[in-house]
Scaffold this active site. Sequence first.
Site, PDB file in Angstrom:
ATOM      1  N   ASP A  70       0.830  -1.200   0.000  1.00  0.00           N
ATOM      2  CA  ASP A  70       0.000   0.000   0.000  1.00  0.00           C
ATOM      3  C   ASP A  70       0.866   1.252   0.000  1.00  0.00           C
ATOM      4  O   ASP A  70       1.719   1.436   0.868  1.00  0.00           O
ATOM      5  CB  ASP A  70      -0.899   0.012   1.239  1.00  0.00           C
ATOM      6  CG  ASP A  70      -1.826   1.213   1.256  1.00  0.00           C
ATOM      7  OD1 ASP A  70      -2.916   1.115   0.675  1.00  0.00           O
ATOM      8  OD2 ASP A  70      -1.450   2.256   1.833  1.00  0.00           O
ATOM      9  N   TYR A 130       2.718  10.279  -0.391  1.00  0.00           N
ATOM     10  CA  TYR A 130       3.744   9.834   0.556  1.00  0.00           C
ATOM     11  C   TYR A 130       5.120  10.256   0.056  1.00  0.00           C
ATOM     12  O   TYR A 130       5.620   9.743  -0.950  1.00  0.00           O
ATOM     13  CB  TYR A 130       3.702   8.320   0.742  1.00  0.00           C
ATOM     14  CG  TYR A 130       2.417   7.787   1.339  1.00  0.00           C
ATOM     15  CD1 TYR A 130       1.515   8.609   2.005  1.00  0.00           C
ATOM     16  CD2 TYR A 130       2.096   6.433   1.229  1.00  0.00           C
ATOM     17  CE1 TYR A 130       0.341   8.121   2.544  1.00  0.00           C
ATOM     18  CE2 TYR A 130       0.925   5.930   1.776  1.00  0.00           C
ATOM     19  CZ  TYR A 130       0.047   6.769   2.420  1.00  0.00           C
ATOM     20  OH  TYR A 130      -1.119   6.268   2.949  1.00  0.00           O
ATOM     21  N   HIS A 157      -8.319   8.775  -1.691  1.00  0.00           N
ATOM     22  CA  HIS A 157      -7.710   8.870  -0.362  1.00  0.00           C
ATOM     23  C   HIS A 157      -8.644   9.488   0.677  1.00  0.00           C
ATOM     24  O   HIS A 157      -8.692   9.042   1.825  1.00  0.00           O
ATOM     25  CB  HIS A 157      -6.422   9.692  -0.466  1.00  0.00           C
ATOM     26  CG  HIS A 157      -5.372   9.281   0.490  1.00  0.00           C
ATOM     27  ND1 HIS A 157      -4.035   9.494   0.282  1.00  0.00           N
ATOM     28  CD2 HIS A 157      -5.437   8.646   1.677  1.00  0.00           C
ATOM     29  CE1 HIS A 157      -3.333   9.025   1.294  1.00  0.00           C
ATOM     30  NE2 HIS A 157      -4.170   8.515   2.157  1.00  0.00           N
ATOM     31  N   SER A 160     -11.072   5.416   0.930  1.00  0.00           N
ATOM     32  CA  SER A 160     -10.381   5.504   2.215  1.00  0.00           C
ATOM     33  C   SER A 160     -11.042   6.551   3.103  1.00  0.00           C
ATOM     34  O   SER A 160     -11.130   7.726   2.731  1.00  0.00           O
ATOM     35  CB  SER A 160      -8.905   5.874   1.988  1.00  0.00           C
ATOM     36  OG  SER A 160      -8.219   6.023   3.214  1.00  0.00           O
ATOM     37  N   GLU A 161     -11.546   6.109   4.261  1.00  0.00           N
ATOM     38  CA  GLU A 161     -12.140   6.999   5.263  1.00  0.00           C
ATOM     39  C   GLU A 161     -13.374   7.729   4.734  1.00  0.00           C
ATOM     40  O   GLU A 161     -13.491   8.945   4.844  1.00  0.00           O
ATOM     41  CB  GLU A 161     -11.099   8.009   5.753  1.00  0.00           C
ATOM     42  CG  GLU A 161      -9.877   7.391   6.380  1.00  0.00           C
ATOM     43  CD  GLU A 161     -10.009   7.147   7.881  1.00  0.00           C
ATOM     44  OE1 GLU A 161      -9.441   7.908   8.664  1.00  0.00           O
ATOM     45  OE2 GLU A 161     -10.701   6.190   8.256  1.00  0.00           O
ATOM     46  N   ILE A 178      13.507  -5.028   9.152  1.00  0.00           N
ATOM     47  CA  ILE A 178      13.227  -6.376   8.672  1.00  0.00           C
ATOM     48  C   ILE A 178      12.740  -7.280   9.793  1.00  0.00           C
ATOM     49  O   ILE A 178      11.810  -8.078   9.590  1.00  0.00           O
ATOM     50  CB  ILE A 178      14.489  -6.966   7.996  1.00  0.00           C
ATOM     51  CG1 ILE A 178      14.719  -6.271   6.643  1.00  0.00           C
ATOM     52  CG2 ILE A 178      14.336  -8.469   7.792  1.00  0.00           C
ATOM     53  CD1 ILE A 178      15.957  -6.721   5.905  1.00  0.00           C
TER      54      ILE A 178
END
Length: 335
Positions: free
Chosen positions: A54, A59, A127, A157-158, A286
């Site tokens: 995602d 971003y 978004h 989203s939302e 990781i």
Amino acid sequence: MEAELRQLGNNPDALVNPIGLGCMNLSEFYGPQDDKASIKVLERAIELGCTFWDTADIYGVGHNEKLLSQVLKTHRDKIFLCTKFGFIRDESGFFVECCGKPEYVRKSCQESLDRLGVDTIDLYYMHRMDKNTPIEETMAALVELVKEGKIRYIGLSEFNEETIRRAHKIHPISALQVEYSPWFLNIENNGILKTARELGISIVAFSPLGRAIMTGDIKSLDDLSKDDARHTLPRFYPENFEKNLELTHKFKALADKKNVSPSEYVLAWILAQGPEFLVIPGTRKINHLEQNFRAGQIKFTPEELIEIRKILNEFTPVGNRFGEMFQVFVEDNKK
């Protein structure tokens, strides 16, 4: 052993591992990024089978999609790729508006395809809601992108219950991305979860570990770097943090009894809420990635689920999840 694959929405041809990877923090918000280290995390995720990824165009202002492109160019066929559009940021990075105008949808999609270096996005989310553009107009543009093969499935989203239903009438919505974790259960009470189950829409839980507070690794606010965006969130304000940490302590005690980490325990609990649930925890390490992925092996007894729910019913987190600047973009208006 991996978790059993789950179907995305009403699409029998879309089977994904329910433990995915949220890639946002590889580029922004949680302190300085390290691209070389991030690439190693992404490559290890592929090795594990953690391939439900995602990202979003905002971003790192495109950085995150470009980062993923470095791995996608040799592993595209292994990844179920999700990205988002809608937010507009100014030159300083401030979130100024959400846009769902058809021309903007097409422009955003093409720019994401170019940054990612792919021909098709598997799951394309809006978004946040554009309150000035009817969702029907936005959906019409998304449907055209599906027909053109630029996106495979549509997500939101939302969004609130009413808008979800209006959008779903235009074209099936495959996934709703929402915040969901032991310290944010709003979808259980605002009609979102009920609507998703009725319409056959998957729930993709972001921040499933409460922005890492539920991991037990954050013991004080000093554990966050000075430029960490969590300092701006009311639940991480000094006057609220210690109270909210009490829920973490209770979950850690339960996880210890089961001989698993708090992260594994929390993620497994979310998946136990129903087959429509998927989780996308983010990490830069990781060992945390491997730990999160092991959650798919954990099962709960009915008694354990009752015990967890009792704790949740007795606990109320302190503070809104977003500050005032960002809360205005959340359509359900539940803080």
